[in-house]
Design an enzyme around this catalytic site. Structure first.
Site, PDB file in Angstrom:
ATOM      1  N   LEU A   1       0.799  -1.223   0.000  1.00  0.00           N
ATOM      2  CA  LEU A   1       0.000   0.000   0.000  1.00  0.00           C
ATOM      3  C   LEU A   1       0.831   1.272   0.000  1.00  0.00           C
ATOM      4  CD1 LEU A   1      -2.812   1.448   0.535  1.00  0.00           C
ATOM      5  CD2 LEU A   1      -2.247   1.230   2.972  1.00  0.00           C
ATOM      6  N   TYR A   2       1.996   1.252   0.649  1.00  0.00           N
ATOM      7  CA  TYR A   2       2.747   2.481   0.873  1.00  0.00           C
ATOM      8  C   TYR A   2       3.155   3.121  -0.456  1.00  0.00           C
ATOM      9  CZ  TYR A   2       3.145   0.739   5.689  1.00  0.00           C
ATOM     10  OH  TYR A   2       2.879   0.274   6.951  1.00  0.00           O
ATOM     11  N   SER A   3       2.649   4.332  -0.657  1.00  0.00           N
ATOM     12  CA  SER A   3       2.906   5.075  -1.890  1.00  0.00           C
ATOM     13  C   SER A   3       2.623   4.232  -3.127  1.00  0.00           C
ATOM     14  CB  SER A   3       4.351   5.604  -1.918  1.00  0.00           C
ATOM     15  OG  SER A   3       4.546   6.530  -0.878  1.00  0.00           O
TER      16      SER A   3
END
Length: 349
Positions: free
Chosen positions: A60-62
């Site tokens: 999910l991160y960035s």
């Protein structure tokens, strides 16, 4: 660096982990506070040079950029066999059906995407990024076991959920002979100790190591109470930050922050080092996740390993704490309503 085992496994990890949510191209996720690749790489290299071998990220991160940046940096600066890469799955990665969750389809799809972005053929610790109440738990656990048997994943971990949910998962894994969760990534710090009620005793009893997110309480423990500065992230978290540290506990939080400052002054170290040293005193904690945006923050985290708190200092830090609302395991209002619907009469607030 003094390495420790992750839970009851034989895996050696540094007692400080780098939380790579900080690293990601700003135009792909968090334009205010995430660091682009050029800025991130020297920080990852500095962490490696300090002896840190444990790095945590998520698909999910960035929107995958964090995995890409971390993977390229570790390939350039480290031997793959010397580092422990942890990532997570569950949250939306694309619109439409099957673009999120922990179904067999999602698990099998997302692990391959993460492997590609990380530039590796195996993930050391693959974690469910919260629970997925729309998918049968058995389906998720069997799919995760298949990843371990296929060699794509070495160990399995979970993150914030209710203790009864985690206990159920561990029971099902043992019952079916599936690969077991060896870690729990949870929310725990001097201002948020509700996990001491059920989750931490469960992890201690089951030999599960915990990896702590938000060890600085979004920066609150790293500065004086009357210091009005806020981190770029806390300034943009809005209602979510209030959910975790609501004004209802302001007096207690103020007293705890003051106690951190007093103990830090006595030791001649930073407040952050005291907050991290307190976590290290908790036997269930394997490593805090440090979302370092500077080399100084990495150095501070490593230096905290040499800070030894006395029993009296621990009591001073802990005494002002008051019970507060427990929102662990609930990532959004929709999930909260789903839980209420599944368990009639259960009050979650």
């Amino acid at each position: 660096m003094r390495y420790i085992k992750l839970g009851r496994t034989g895996l050696d990890v540094s007692p400080v982990a780098i939380g790579a949510m900080t690293y990601g191209e700003p135009d792909r996720g968090h334009p205010v506070w995430s660091l682009d690749e050029e800025t991130s790489r020297p920080l990852i290299k500095h962490a490696l040079e300090a002896g840190i071998n444990f790095f945590d990220t998520a698909n999910l991160y960035s929107n995958g950029s964090s995995e890409e940046i971390l993977g390229r940096a570790l390939k350039d600066f480290a031997d793959r066999d010397d580092v422990v890469i942890a990532t997570k799955l569950r949250h939306p990665m694309r619109p439409g059906p099957n673009g999120r969750g922990l179904s067999r389809k999602a698990v099998m799809t997302e692990v391959d995407h993460s492997l590609r972005r990380l530039g590796t053929d195996y993930i050391d610790l693959y974690q469910v990024h919260r629970n997925d109440h729309a998918t049968p738990l058995e389906e998720t656990l069997e799919a995760l076991d298949d990843l371990v048997r296929a060699g794509k994943v070495r160990y399995l971990g979970a993150s914030s959920m209710h203790a009864w949910e985690f206990a159920k998962a561990l029971h099902l894994q043992e019952r079916h002979g599936w690969a077991r969760f060896v870690s729990m990534q949870d929310h725990y710090n001097l201002l948020a100790r509700e996990e001491e009620r059920e989750m931490i005793p469960l992890c201690l009893d089951e030999g599960v190591g915990t990896i702590v997110w938000s060890p600085m309480a979004r920066g609150r423990l790293a500065r004086a109470w009357d210091d009005a500065r806020s981190t770029n992230r806390s300034a943009t978290d809005g209602a979510y930050a209030d959910l975790l540290y609501s004004p209802a506990e302001e007096a207690s939080n103020h007293a705890i922050v003051d106690a951190v400052g007093k103990v830090a002054e006595a030791h001649g170290v930073s407040r952050a080092q005291i907050a991290l040293a307190w976590l290290r005193r908790q036997p269930v904690v394997t490593a805090p996740l440090v979302g370092a945006g500077s080399t100084g923050q990495i150095d501070d985290a490593v230096a905290s390993l040499d800070v030894e708190l006395t029993d009296d200092e621990v009591r001073e830090l802990e005494a002002p704490y008051t019970p507060r609302h427990d929102w662990q395991g609930v990532s959004d209002e929709a999930e909260l309503e789903a839980i209420r619907a599944r368990i009639p009469g259960m009050a979650l607030s």
